[in-house]
Scaffold this motif. Sequence first.
Motif, PDB file in Angstrom:
ATOM      1  N   GLN A   1      10.623   7.003  -6.852  1.00 27.39           N
ATOM      2  CA  GLN A   1       9.567   6.339  -6.089  1.00 27.39           C
ATOM      3  C   GLN A   1      10.155   5.271  -5.166  1.00 27.39           C
ATOM      4  OE1 GLN A   1       6.634   4.728  -8.761  1.00 27.39           O
ATOM      5  NE2 GLN A   1       6.304   6.673  -9.804  1.00 27.39           N
ATOM      6  N   THR A   2      11.084   4.497  -5.707  1.00 25.63           N
ATOM      7  CA  THR A   2      11.682   3.406  -4.924  1.00 25.63           C
ATOM      8  C   THR A   2      12.479   3.948  -3.748  1.00 25.63           C
ATOM      9  OG1 THR A   2      11.815   2.033  -6.911  1.00 25.63           O
ATOM     10  CG2 THR A   2      13.183   1.393  -5.048  1.00 25.63           C
ATOM     11  N   LEU A   3      13.278   4.972  -3.977  1.00 26.09           N
ATOM     12  CA  LEU A   3      14.079   5.559  -2.898  1.00 26.09           C
ATOM     13  C   LEU A   3      13.185   6.179  -1.828  1.00 26.09           C
ATOM     14  CD1 LEU A   3      16.998   7.219  -4.919  1.00 26.09           C
ATOM     15  CD2 LEU A   3      17.055   5.108  -3.571  1.00 26.09           C
ATOM     16  N   LEU A   4      12.095   6.810  -2.255  1.00 30.24           N
ATOM     17  CA  LEU A   4      11.168   7.393  -1.278  1.00 30.24           C
ATOM     18  C   LEU A   4      10.507   6.297  -0.450  1.00 30.24           C
ATOM     19  CD1 LEU A   4       9.802   9.923  -0.168  1.00 30.24           C
ATOM     20  CD2 LEU A   4       8.058   9.689  -1.949  1.00 30.24           C
ATOM     21  N   SER A   5      10.126   5.195  -1.092  1.00 30.83           N
ATOM     22  CA  SER A   5       9.536   4.069  -0.365  1.00 30.83           C
ATOM     23  C   SER A   5      10.529   3.488   0.644  1.00 30.83           C
ATOM     24  CB  SER A   5       9.089   2.975  -1.337  1.00 30.83           C
ATOM     25  OG  SER A   5       7.980   3.387  -2.093  1.00 30.83           O
ATOM     26  N   LEU A   6      11.786   3.355   0.241  1.00 38.68           N
ATOM     27  CA  LEU A   6      12.808   2.837   1.150  1.00 38.68           C
ATOM     28  C   LEU A   6      13.026   3.785   2.323  1.00 38.68           C
ATOM     29  CD1 LEU A   6      15.416   1.433  -1.405  1.00 38.68           C
ATOM     30  CD2 LEU A   6      13.858   0.121   0.055  1.00 38.68           C
ATOM     31  N   ALA A   7      12.962   5.097   2.057  1.00 39.10           N
ATOM     32  CA  ALA A   7      13.091   6.071   3.149  1.00 39.10           C
ATOM     33  C   ALA A   7      11.927   5.938   4.127  1.00 39.10           C
ATOM     34  CB  ALA A   7      13.146   7.491   2.572  1.00 39.10           C
TER      35      ALA A   7
ATOM     36  N   CYS B   1       0.836  -1.209   0.000  1.00 40.50           N
ATOM     37  CA  CYS B   1       0.000   0.000   0.000  1.00 40.50           C
ATOM     38  C   CYS B   1       0.871   1.259   0.000  1.00 40.50           C
ATOM     39  CB  CYS B   1      -0.922  -0.002   1.223  1.00 40.50           C
ATOM     40  SG  CYS B   1      -2.032  -1.419   1.318  1.00 40.50           S
ATOM     41  N   ILE B   2       1.987   1.209   0.732  1.00 40.08           N
ATOM     42  CA  ILE B   2       2.902   2.345   0.755  1.00 40.08           C
ATOM     43  C   ILE B   2       3.442   2.626  -0.643  1.00 40.08           C
ATOM     44  CG2 ILE B   2       5.070   3.227   1.702  1.00 40.08           C
ATOM     45  CD1 ILE B   2       2.857   3.044   3.758  1.00 40.08           C
ATOM     46  N   CYS B   3       3.688   1.573  -1.410  1.00 38.79           N
ATOM     47  CA  CYS B   3       4.203   1.742  -2.780  1.00 38.79           C
ATOM     48  C   CYS B   3       3.267   2.607  -3.610  1.00 38.79           C
ATOM     49  CB  CYS B   3       4.393   0.385  -3.455  1.00 38.79           C
ATOM     50  SG  CYS B   3       5.737  -0.607  -2.784  1.00 38.79           S
ATOM     51  N   LEU B   4       1.985   2.407  -3.454  1.00 40.69           N
ATOM     52  CA  LEU B   4       1.018   3.203  -4.212  1.00 40.69           C
ATOM     53  C   LEU B   4       1.035   4.659  -3.757  1.00 40.69           C
ATOM     54  CD1 LEU B   4      -1.206   3.253  -6.334  1.00 40.69           C
ATOM     55  CD2 LEU B   4      -2.838   2.570  -4.560  1.00 40.69           C
TER      56      LEU B   4
ATOM     57  N   TRP C   1       8.621  -5.710  -2.426  1.00 42.59           N
ATOM     58  CA  TRP C   1       8.012  -4.382  -2.413  1.00 42.59           C
ATOM     59  C   TRP C   1       8.528  -3.538  -3.567  1.00 42.59           C
ATOM     60  CZ3 TRP C   1       9.414  -4.644   3.367  1.00 42.59           C
ATOM     61  CH2 TRP C   1       8.361  -5.241   4.084  1.00 42.59           C
ATOM     62  N   ILE C   2       9.821  -3.676  -3.889  1.00 41.52           N
ATOM     63  CA  ILE C   2      10.359  -2.939  -5.035  1.00 41.52           C
ATOM     64  C   ILE C   2       9.724  -3.445  -6.335  1.00 41.52           C
ATOM     65  CG2 ILE C   2      12.443  -2.494  -6.388  1.00 41.52           C
ATOM     66  CD1 ILE C   2      14.029  -2.515  -3.795  1.00 41.52           C
ATOM     67  N   GLY C   3       9.479  -4.752  -6.410  1.00 40.35           N
ATOM     68  CA  GLY C   3       8.760  -5.293  -7.560  1.00 40.35           C
ATOM     69  C   GLY C   3       7.379  -4.682  -7.700  1.00 40.35           C
ATOM     70  N   ALA C   4       6.694  -4.526  -6.563  1.00 39.69           N
ATOM     71  CA  ALA C   4       5.371  -3.887  -6.582  1.00 39.69           C
ATOM     72  C   ALA C   4       5.480  -2.417  -6.967  1.00 39.69           C
ATOM     73  CB  ALA C   4       4.709  -4.033  -5.209  1.00 39.69           C
TER      74      ALA C   4
END
Length: 259
Positions: free
Chosen positions: A104-110, A64-67, A156-159
């Motif tokens: 997007q990926t870096l923000l999700s990881l943060a 959900c965070i990925c979205l 999660w990165i795949g998503a």
Amino acid sequence: MLNYIRAEFYKVLRRPYTYITLAVLLGLEGLFVSMFAFHNAHSLVTPFGGAILSIVEMGTIGFCICLLTGDMVFAGQYKNSTLKNEVSFGLSRTRIYLGKLIAQTLLSLAYLVIMMAFFIGLCAILLPMEGPAGFYSPDKALTIVGWFLAAGVPLWIGAQAVCCMCMFLIHGEIAYSFLYVGIVFVLESALNVAGLLVRGWVGDLLVTVSGYFPRNFLEVAKEVVGDMTYLGQAWIVGAFWVVVCTAIGLYGFHRKEIK
């Protein structure tokens, strides 16, 4: 590319949306930990080790965070016609696509690092380290959580790659949100049910394929903690989704007329 990613981060870090969402998520985590503290004061004690293991049960939140982070970076660029401006300025479509995916990926990881540090830190402050028999020790619990996160990150990165693909191919926030939810949460169940209804090798194939969707694959992680073979498979599955969805997204974006 690096300058483009920096520009994307500059924009996303100036949006209140980014900070309000993070504050809400941290507030929910604080409420969750306070429930453990309240329960400890009035009933049986749940120690630090027992509380942080709840992370293993909430892996779906990562999808959900990925979205959310994808929406923060993409920022309705079709609706606001800003994507057309980037293309007209002379930026290659490949740079635009990959730059936003990386941002997007870096923000999700943060978000992941901040949320995990806040939750685990708050549990360490408010909850006892030792508890009744039957609970994992702090060291053992942290090891389990660390292994689960190591398995979850590539999935999660795949998503996130699925999310980026949907955003570039579909106009409208609601439309691409539904497509993302359909791929990540619904399609695997549909394939599994279809596989159970269809006899023979086709049915077996559908059931097998449904098991390699990111969310379904992550659900197995809590049952095989410490299995390094599974951990390697998780990274392979995550990489597969990134490669396939990025290829589809890039192909579609290159062929798409931007109005």
